[in-house]
Scaffold this motif. Structure first.
Motif, PDB file in Angstrom:
ATOM      1  N   THR A   7       0.831  -1.193   0.000  1.00 50.56           N
ATOM      2  CA  THR A   7       0.000   0.000   0.000  1.00 50.56           C
ATOM      3  C   THR A   7       0.870   1.248   0.000  1.00 50.56           C
ATOM      4  OG1 THR A   7      -1.717  -1.181   1.212  1.00 50.56           O
ATOM      5  CG2 THR A   7      -1.834   1.215   1.232  1.00 50.56           C
ATOM      6  N   THR A   8       0.570   2.154  -0.934  1.00 52.42           N
ATOM      7  CA  THR A   8       1.259   3.443  -1.024  1.00 52.42           C
ATOM      8  C   THR A   8       0.203   4.547  -0.955  1.00 52.42           C
ATOM      9  OG1 THR A   8       1.122   3.895  -3.406  1.00 52.42           O
ATOM     10  CG2 THR A   8       2.848   2.341  -2.671  1.00 52.42           C
ATOM     11  N   PRO A   9       0.610   5.782  -0.760  1.00 58.72           N
ATOM     12  CA  PRO A   9      -0.353   6.886  -0.769  1.00 58.72           C
ATOM     13  C   PRO A   9      -1.097   7.044  -2.103  1.00 58.72           C
ATOM     14  CG  PRO A   9       1.687   7.591   0.252  1.00 58.72           C
ATOM     15  CD  PRO A   9       1.941   6.239  -0.352  1.00 58.72           C
ATOM     16  N   LEU A  10      -0.582   6.470  -3.170  1.00 59.65           N
ATOM     17  CA  LEU A  10      -1.223   6.577  -4.483  1.00 59.65           C
ATOM     18  C   LEU A  10      -1.897   5.284  -4.907  1.00 59.65           C
ATOM     19  CD1 LEU A  10       1.383   8.735  -6.434  1.00 59.65           C
ATOM     20  CD2 LEU A  10      -0.694   9.459  -5.241  1.00 59.65           C
ATOM     21  N   GLY A  11      -2.084   4.370  -3.968  1.00 60.29           N
ATOM     22  CA  GLY A  11      -2.765   3.123  -4.261  1.00 60.29           C
ATOM     23  C   GLY A  11      -1.850   1.924  -4.078  1.00 60.29           C
ATOM     24  N   THR A  12      -2.451   0.772  -4.161  1.00 61.46           N
ATOM     25  CA  THR A  12      -1.711  -0.476  -3.986  1.00 61.46           C
ATOM     26  C   THR A  12      -0.787  -0.712  -5.177  1.00 61.46           C
ATOM     27  OG1 THR A  12      -3.515  -1.430  -2.721  1.00 61.46           O
ATOM     28  CG2 THR A  12      -1.938  -2.976  -3.673  1.00 61.46           C
ATOM     29  N   MET A  13       0.412  -1.154  -4.872  1.00 58.76           N
ATOM     30  CA  MET A  13       1.361  -1.569  -5.901  1.00 58.76           C
ATOM     31  C   MET A  13       1.611  -3.063  -5.729  1.00 58.76           C
ATOM     32  SD  MET A  13       4.188   1.451  -6.313  1.00 58.76           S
ATOM     33  CE  MET A  13       4.661   0.908  -7.956  1.00 58.76           C
ATOM     34  N   THR A  14       1.693  -3.760  -6.841  1.00 61.25           N
ATOM     35  CA  THR A  14       2.085  -5.160  -6.831  1.00 61.25           C
ATOM     36  C   THR A  14       3.551  -5.213  -7.222  1.00 61.25           C
ATOM     37  OG1 THR A  14      -0.129  -5.941  -7.364  1.00 61.25           O
ATOM     38  CG2 THR A  14       1.709  -7.425  -7.870  1.00 61.25           C
ATOM     39  N   LEU A  15       4.342  -5.834  -6.374  1.00 62.01           N
ATOM     40  CA  LEU A  15       5.772  -6.018  -6.604  1.00 62.01           C
ATOM     41  C   LEU A  15       6.010  -7.478  -6.947  1.00 62.01           C
ATOM     42  CD1 LEU A  15       7.012  -4.101  -3.425  1.00 62.01           C
ATOM     43  CD2 LEU A  15       6.736  -3.184  -5.743  1.00 62.01           C
ATOM     44  N   ALA A  16       6.860  -7.732  -7.920  1.00 65.96           N
ATOM     45  CA  ALA A  16       7.199  -9.103  -8.300  1.00 65.96           C
ATOM     46  C   ALA A  16       8.714  -9.222  -8.390  1.00 65.96           C
ATOM     47  CB  ALA A  16       6.564  -9.459  -9.646  1.00 65.96           C
ATOM     48  N   ALA A  17       9.233 -10.340  -7.911  1.00 63.55           N
ATOM     49  CA  ALA A  17      10.675 -10.559  -7.927  1.00 63.55           C
ATOM     50  C   ALA A  17      10.981 -12.032  -8.128  1.00 63.55           C
ATOM     51  CB  ALA A  17      11.309 -10.080  -6.621  1.00 63.55           C
ATOM     52  N   ASP A  18      12.109 -12.267  -8.765  1.00 63.30           N
ATOM     53  CA  ASP A  18      12.650 -13.620  -8.835  1.00 63.30           C
ATOM     54  C   ASP A  18      13.893 -13.659  -7.965  1.00 63.30           C
ATOM     55  OD1 ASP A  18      14.654 -12.360 -10.354  1.00 63.30           O
ATOM     56  OD2 ASP A  18      13.996 -13.223 -12.247  1.00 63.30           O
ATOM     57  N   GLU A  19      14.691 -14.693  -8.094  1.00 65.40           N
ATOM     58  CA  GLU A  19      15.878 -14.813  -7.240  1.00 65.40           C
ATOM     59  C   GLU A  19      16.969 -13.805  -7.594  1.00 65.40           C
ATOM     60  OE1 GLU A  19      16.193 -17.149 -10.858  1.00 65.40           O
ATOM     61  OE2 GLU A  19      14.696 -17.204  -9.283  1.00 65.40           O
ATOM     62  N   VAL A  20      16.857 -13.161  -8.769  1.00 65.28           N
ATOM     63  CA  VAL A  20      17.870 -12.192  -9.210  1.00 65.28           C
ATOM     64  C   VAL A  20      17.532 -10.780  -8.754  1.00 65.28           C
ATOM     65  CG1 VAL A  20      18.995 -11.172 -11.231  1.00 65.28           C
ATOM     66  CG2 VAL A  20      18.485 -13.619 -11.187  1.00 65.28           C
ATOM     67  N   GLY A  21      16.258 -10.394  -8.872  1.00 63.77           N
ATOM     68  CA  GLY A  21      15.892  -9.027  -8.520  1.00 63.77           C
ATOM     69  C   GLY A  21      14.432  -8.721  -8.766  1.00 63.77           C
ATOM     70  N   LEU A  22      14.108  -7.466  -8.605  1.00 62.14           N
ATOM     71  CA  LEU A  22      12.750  -6.978  -8.799  1.00 62.14           C
ATOM     72  C   LEU A  22      12.422  -6.998 -10.286  1.00 62.14           C
ATOM     73  CD1 LEU A  22      10.404  -5.712  -7.101  1.00 62.14           C
ATOM     74  CD2 LEU A  22      11.344  -3.469  -7.734  1.00 62.14           C
ATOM     75  N   GLY A  24       9.070  -6.457 -11.438  1.00 58.87           N
ATOM     76  CA  GLY A  24       7.929  -5.607 -11.739  1.00 58.87           C
ATOM     77  C   GLY A  24       7.443  -4.850 -10.526  1.00 58.87           C
ATOM     78  N   ALA A  25       6.893  -3.672 -10.787  1.00 58.08           N
ATOM     79  CA  ALA A  25       6.266  -2.834  -9.769  1.00 58.08           C
ATOM     80  C   ALA A  25       5.181  -2.041 -10.479  1.00 58.08           C
ATOM     81  CB  ALA A  25       7.286  -1.913  -9.118  1.00 58.08           C
ATOM     82  N   TRP A  26       3.923  -2.423 -10.225  1.00 55.57           N
ATOM     83  CA  TRP A  26       2.809  -1.815 -10.934  1.00 55.57           C
ATOM     84  C   TRP A  26       1.765  -1.317  -9.957  1.00 55.57           C
ATOM     85  CZ3 TRP A  26       4.473  -6.836 -11.867  1.00 55.57           C
ATOM     86  CH2 TRP A  26       5.166  -7.054 -13.055  1.00 55.57           C
ATOM     87  N   PHE A  27       1.182  -0.150 -10.270  1.00 58.24           N
ATOM     88  CA  PHE A  27       0.018   0.319  -9.535  1.00 58.24           C
ATOM     89  C   PHE A  27      -1.178  -0.511  -9.964  1.00 58.24           C
ATOM     90  CE2 PHE A  27       2.496   4.301  -9.264  1.00 58.24           C
ATOM     91  CZ  PHE A  27       2.346   4.572  -7.911  1.00 58.24           C
ATOM     92  N   ALA A  28      -2.108  -0.741  -9.060  1.00 56.95           N
ATOM     93  CA  ALA A  28      -3.354  -1.432  -9.394  1.00 56.95           C
ATOM     94  C   ALA A  28      -4.036  -0.662 -10.524  1.00 56.95           C
ATOM     95  CB  ALA A  28      -4.259  -1.508  -8.174  1.00 56.95           C
ATOM     96  N   GLY A  29      -4.461  -1.384 -11.543  1.00 57.54           N
ATOM     97  CA  GLY A  29      -5.154  -0.766 -12.661  1.00 57.54           C
ATOM     98  C   GLY A  29      -4.257  -0.145 -13.709  1.00 57.54           C
ATOM     99  N   GLN A  30      -2.974  -0.219 -13.527  1.00 63.12           N
ATOM    100  CA  GLN A  30      -2.022   0.379 -14.459  1.00 63.12           C
ATOM    101  C   GLN A  30      -2.065  -0.330 -15.805  1.00 63.12           C
ATOM    102  OE1 GLN A  30       1.873   1.100 -12.816  1.00 63.12           O
ATOM    103  NE2 GLN A  30       2.891   0.554 -14.717  1.00 63.12           N
ATOM    104  N   ALA A  31      -1.865   0.414 -16.870  1.00 68.27           N
ATOM    105  CA  ALA A  31      -1.737  -0.201 -18.187  1.00 68.27           C
ATOM    106  C   ALA A  31      -0.550  -1.158 -18.171  1.00 68.27           C
ATOM    107  CB  ALA A  31      -1.535   0.874 -19.253  1.00 68.27           C
ATOM    108  N   TYR A  32      -0.686  -2.263 -18.864  1.00 68.33           N
ATOM    109  CA  TYR A  32       0.363  -3.282 -18.982  1.00 68.33           C
ATOM    110  C   TYR A  32       0.681  -3.943 -17.636  1.00 68.33           C
ATOM    111  CZ  TYR A  32       0.801  -0.312 -23.059  1.00 68.33           C
ATOM    112  OH  TYR A  32       0.518   0.459 -24.147  1.00 68.33           O
TER     113      TYR A  32
END
Length: 166
Positions: A7-22, A24-32
Motif C-alpha cells: 500500500t502506497t499513498p497513491l494506491g496499492t502496488m504489486t511487486l514481483a521478484a525472482d531470485e535475481v531481482g525486482l 515488476g512494480a505496478w500500480f493497481a489498474g495500471q496499463a500493462y
C-alpha cells in the motif's frame, strides 16, 4: 517468482521478484499490469528483495530521496532495456523529454514513448519523469493524476497537466 502487494499513498502496488531481482512494480489498474511476468503463478511471499523494494517505496513516499538499492531484473528487448537505463539517469526532482531520450538512445519519439510506457518497474525506473517538450504530462501507464502527484512529491510544480517552470 514471488509477489507482494504494498500500500502506497497513491494506491496499492504489486511487486514481483525472482531470485535475481525486482521484475515488476505496478500500480493497481495500471496499463500493462503484470506484463512479462506470470503473476498468476507467483507465490505471495515477503522475500528479502520484495521487503527491500517495499522499504524503498515507504522512504520514497515519505519524501526521502532514496537511492535505488534494490536489484532490478526487468525483461524487455535490448531497445527497451536501453531506454529504461536512460530513465534511471534522470535525477530525482528533474524531468527529461521524449526528445531528450530519443537523442540519447536513438529512435523516434513514438519508439521512446512505447518503451517508456512498457516500463515494468514504476518508480524504481522513473518513467514518471518524462514529459512532452512543451512540459505537458503525457503517457503515464499509472495514470496522469499519479504522474502529477509523483512529480509534485519530487518538488515539481504541476498546473493543469503541465509542468510550470519558475
Amino acid at each position: 517468482m514471488n509477489k507482494l502487494d504494498w500500500t502506497t499513498p497513491l494506491g496499492t502496488m504489486t511487486l514481483a521478484a525472482d531470485e535475481v531481482g525486482l521484475c515488476g512494480a505496478w500500480f493497481a489498474g495500471q496499463a500493462y499490469f503484470g506484463a512479462g511476468v506470470d503473476l498468476d503463478q507467483a507465490t505471495v511471499a515477503a522475500t528479502p528483495i520484495l521487503r527491500r523494494a517495499a522499504a524503498w517505496l515507504d522512504a520514497y513516499f515519505a519524501g526521502a530521496r532514496p537511492a535505488v538499492d534494490v536489484p532490478l531484473h526487468a525483461a524487455g528487448t535490448p531497445y527497451r532495456q536501453a531506454v529504461w537505463t536512460a530513465l534511471t539517469a534522470i535525477p530525482y526532482g528533474e524531468t527529461a523529454t521524449y526528445r531528450d531520450l530519443a537523442q540519447a538512445v536513438g529512435g523516434g519519439a513514438r519508439a521512446i514513448g512505447g518503451a517508456v510506457g512498457h516500463n515494468p518497474l514504476s518508480l524504481f525506473v522513473p518513467c514518471h519523469r518524462v514529459v512532452a517538450t512543451d512540459g505537458a504530462l503525457t503517457g503515464y501507464a499509472g495514470g496522469l493524476e499519479r504522474k502529477a502527484a509523483l512529480l509534485t512529491l519530487e518538488g515539481e510544480r504541476v498546473v493543469a497537466g503541465r509542468l510550470v517552470r519558475a
